[in-house]
Write an enzyme that holds these catalytic residues in place. Structure first.
Site, PDB file in Angstrom:
ATOM      1  CD  GLU A 142      -3.165  -0.886   2.118  1.00  0.00           C
ATOM      2  OE1 GLU A 142      -2.921  -0.246   3.153  1.00  0.00           O
ATOM      3  OE2 GLU A 142      -4.254  -1.421   1.893  1.00  0.00           O
ATOM      4  CD  GLU A 301      -4.315  -5.971   2.466  1.00  0.00           C
ATOM      5  OE1 GLU A 301      -5.062  -5.274   3.187  1.00  0.00           O
ATOM      6  OE2 GLU A 301      -3.087  -5.826   2.449  1.00  0.00           O
TER       7      GLU A 301
HETATM    8  C1  GLA Z   1      -4.375  -2.648   4.847  1.00  0.00           C
HETATM    9  C2  GLA Z   1      -3.043  -3.327   4.869  1.00  0.00           C
HETATM   10  C3  GLA Z   1      -3.006  -4.572   5.674  1.00  0.00           C
HETATM   11  C4  GLA Z   1      -3.797  -4.419   6.922  1.00  0.00           C
HETATM   12  C5  GLA Z   1      -5.190  -4.038   6.575  1.00  0.00           C
HETATM   13  C6  GLA Z   1      -6.055  -3.901   7.796  1.00  0.00           C
HETATM   14  O1  GLA Z   1      -5.149  -2.785   3.765  1.00  0.00           O
HETATM   15  O2  GLA Z   1      -2.486  -3.549   3.627  1.00  0.00           O
HETATM   16  O3  GLA Z   1      -1.693  -4.864   5.983  1.00  0.00           O
HETATM   17  O4  GLA Z   1      -3.192  -3.477   7.737  1.00  0.00           O
HETATM   18  O5  GLA Z   1      -5.172  -2.793   5.941  1.00  0.00           O
HETATM   19  O6  GLA Z   1      -5.716  -2.780   8.528  1.00  0.00           O
END
Ligand code: GLA
Length: 662
Positions: A142, A301
């Site tokens: 991210e 995710e």
């Molecule tokens: C993000 C991150 C994950 C995790 C999720 C939940 O999307 O990429 O590593 O931290 O949020 O918080």
């Protein structure tokens, strides 16, 4: 088909790993993302590598037929690196170090950090580049997650100077472009330029602010490239991705995606601060991600339980996990990985729930994911690679978004709000859209909408003129063409570069305060809605009005216009159309542009209709976002693929239910 979870074996005793892998396989899981935060476990001290635990985890997963996407762990530089090189920490605009304890605490431009990054990524690529379990790589995690892009450290300062020198070559070119004669800011050398940091008042030179955002975004792209090059040289042919965040805007994701083999999204539809999540926001993030490379993508995710940092967000009700998953698929996801496998017992995300609860015993979320997986294993192969078949493009321009962040001009309005006003119209009216960059091929669309296209990118006005001349339809709106690409005002009469295309001149304008609006009428005096945020006073040179102000000093003058250009049409909306006004104006635009909505199914508004289609096939998704059953009406008998039965006439869709018609 890739269906799976994000998995952190390092969070659990090794004795548990075989059971995890077995439970995964029983749920139809084929793919796991792994490793992206594990640096201090892989290299506890400088040069002391321990990959054996990861090897063992991979082979246990492989024994159940599960393959992995391997994440490079560079979002979390360990403490030993930071202690040795504290200058790696990001600095805020007051020069304060943003210290250890969270993640993404590094500066993209720090050369010492690059050395460590090169070394860990090289080691991983050498060790796993030809491992059969590894089917793809994820770089970092991210980029651009909330305020982690723009760094104000000395390294960034000199990197910014270099970036400017590469761009402008001559300092007086920069002086001219930025207009540094204002407030006595003329520079004599690139080395004099400081970052737009904290000053007596938060209002820097707008040209500099824009370039700093461009530079910061480029820094992330370059940082990603550093890793891409290493993996590609050691493990050629391995697909590489990055998990992006839809409408987050610190980094230009069109640029970030260019070098990637495929794009990925992290999708958390229930993570909304409003009382009720709006499925249109989730849909927009999905469409935006499909637009980054104009191709389908992975959800790397996917929300799988109640999300929570210090506060818990709503628990997905039974069925919601499945319907959010189908929404992702409906908008072009070709792979789904849930975040995360099991809810962690410690650390900052103890409340961020995964498929398994803290006790590790499969419950309703696991069962629901398994059922969804079983269905997707049948369905997804039928539609892999098939996009939206959209006739409409909404242009997303990061740079125009950035300049409106720098100078919003109104108190309540911002770029994304305007983009969403259009998106909602199309969503509500069952019209699939692509969200793409201004570099895309306009000719593939019947209609191109450019929200707040304030700075005219060189060449785009001419591209739009060619497109409309050949039969295309364009919509531009308030503030279009007011600025040049360097964030200076254009001195041609508004709408600047677009005045010939639109056939209008804007003679006056003003803002409307929050809650203020002006009545807008059609030719017959019918009230069609309210103009909000802003009003332009328009003189039609060649265009014809399609809506009029009915109040204030501009009463009786055009609020929206239409200009015939060759075989096509260019529209201008001169005020912030409220939903009623948007319905009326865009209804007119879509009708004359011949845009066809999804017509095979009619449904109440709680039921989203989405489509994947190409010239040979089409799949229509009906997704009930409500907790109560709803009635659909089918125009003709259609096969519903999940249940494999033919439905016709009136069909009831259960609470949070999904139908996929072919
Ligand atoms: C993000 C991150 C994950 C995790 C999720 C939940 O999307 O990429 O590593 O931290 O949020 O918080």
């Amino acid at each position: 088909m890739n269906f799976g979870v994000c998995y952190y074996p390092e969070h659990w005793p090794e004795e548990r790993w075989p059971l995890d892998a077995k439970l995964m396989r029983q749920a139809g899981i084929t793919t796991v993302r792994i490793g992206e935060f594990s640096w201090s476990k892989l290299e506890r001290r400088e040069g002391e590598y321990s990959f054996e635990w990861l090897d063992r985890s991979l082979s246990i997963l492989a024994s159940e037929g599960i393959r992995v996407v391997l994440g490079t762990p560079t979002a979390t530089p360990p403490k030993w690196i930071m202690d040795r090189h504290p200058e790696i920490y990001m600095r805020d605009n007051k020069g304060i170090v943003r210290g250890f304890g969270h993640r993404r605490h590094y500066c993209y431009n720090n050369p010492d950090y690059h050395v460590y990054v090169r070394s860990i990524v090289t080691k991983m690529a050498e060790r796993y580049g030809s491992n059969e379990s590894v089917i793809a790589w994820q770089i970092d995690n991210e980029f651009g997650c909330t305020d982690t892009t723009r760094c104000y450290c000395p390294n960034c300062s000199s990197a910014f100077q270099q970036w400017l020198e590469d761009k402008y070559t001559d300092i007086d070119n920069l002086n001219e472009q930025w207009g540094t004669v204002f407030w006595s800011q003329i520079y004599n050398a690139f080395s004099e330029i400081e970052l737009p940091a904290y000053t007596v008042f938060p209002l820097h030179n707008p040209g500099m602010e824009l370039d700093f955002r461009r530079f910061s975004s480029d820094s992330a792209v370059r940082f990603q490239k550093l890793q891409l090059d290493i993996i590609r040289s050691i493990a050629p042919g391995q697909p590489i991705t990055h998990n992006m965040m839809g409408m987050f805007n610190e980094i230009n994701d069109f640029d970030l995606s260019k070098e990637l083999d495929f794009t990925s999204l992290d999708s958390y539809p229930n993570l909304m601060f409003a009382d009720k999540p709006d499925p249109r926001n989730a849909a927009l993030a999905l469409d935006a991600t499909r637009g980054f490379k104009q191709s389908n993508f992975w959800v790397m995710e996917h929300q799988s339980g109640p999300p929570g940092g210090n506060i818990l967000f709503p628990t997905p009700r039974p069925g919601e996990l499945r319907k959010w998953t189908y929404q992702s698929v409906a908008h072009g996801a070709d792979a789904i990985l849930y975040f995360r496998w099991r809810t962690c017992l410690f650390g900052a995300e103890q409340f961020w729930h995964g498929l398994l609860p803290h006790d590790g015993i499969p419950g309703r979320r696991y069962e629901e994911a398994a059922r969804t997986g079983e269905e997707l294993h049948r369905l997804l192969p039928l539609m892999e690679g098939i996009g939206s078949g959209a006739e409409v493009a909404i242009i997303r321009s990061y740079e125009n978004e950035w300049i409106m962040e720098i100078q919003p001009q109104t108190f309540e309005h911002y770029y994304e709000r305007q983009l969403k006003a259009y998106y909602r119209y199309f969503y509500n009216n069952r019209i699939p859209v692509d969200v793409v960059s201004d570099d895309c091929d306009f000719e593939t669309y019947k209609l191109v909408v450019l929200p707040h296209y304030m700075m005219a990118k060189p060449g785009v006005a001419e591209k739009l003129e060619r497109y409309t001349a050949a039969g295309g339809t364009v919509v531009l709106d308030i503030r279009s063409g007011t600025k040049l690409w360097n964030n200076r005002m254009d001195d041609t009469t508004l709408p600047g570069a677009f005045r010939e295309l639109l056939g209008i001149r804007i003679t006056d304008y003003g803002t409307l305060r929050k809650g203020e609006s002006r009545r807008i009428e059609a030719a017959d005096g019918k009230h069609i809605g309210q103009g909000t945020v802003w009003y332009d006073v328009i003189n039609c040179v060649k265009a014809e009005p399609i809506a009029w102000y009915a109040e204030d000093y501009m009463a009786g003058t055009p609020a929206a216009t239409r200009n015939a250009v060759g075989k096509g049409t260019a529209y201008y909306f001169g005020t912030g159309a409220d939903p009623d006004c948007m319905l009326s104006l865009m209804g007119l635009v879509c009708e004359s542009a011949g845009i066809s909505p999804i017509a095979e199914v009619s449904a109440p508004e709680e039921v989203e209709l989405a489509r994947r289609a190409d010239s040979a096939q089409r799949f229509i998704f009906a997704i009930n976002h409500a907790g109560e059953e709803q009635s659909l009406q089918l125009a003709a008998p259609m096969r519903e693929l999940i249940s494999d039965r033919v439905l016709e006439g009136k069909a009831v869709i259960p609470a949070y239910g999904v139908y996929v018609f072919a």
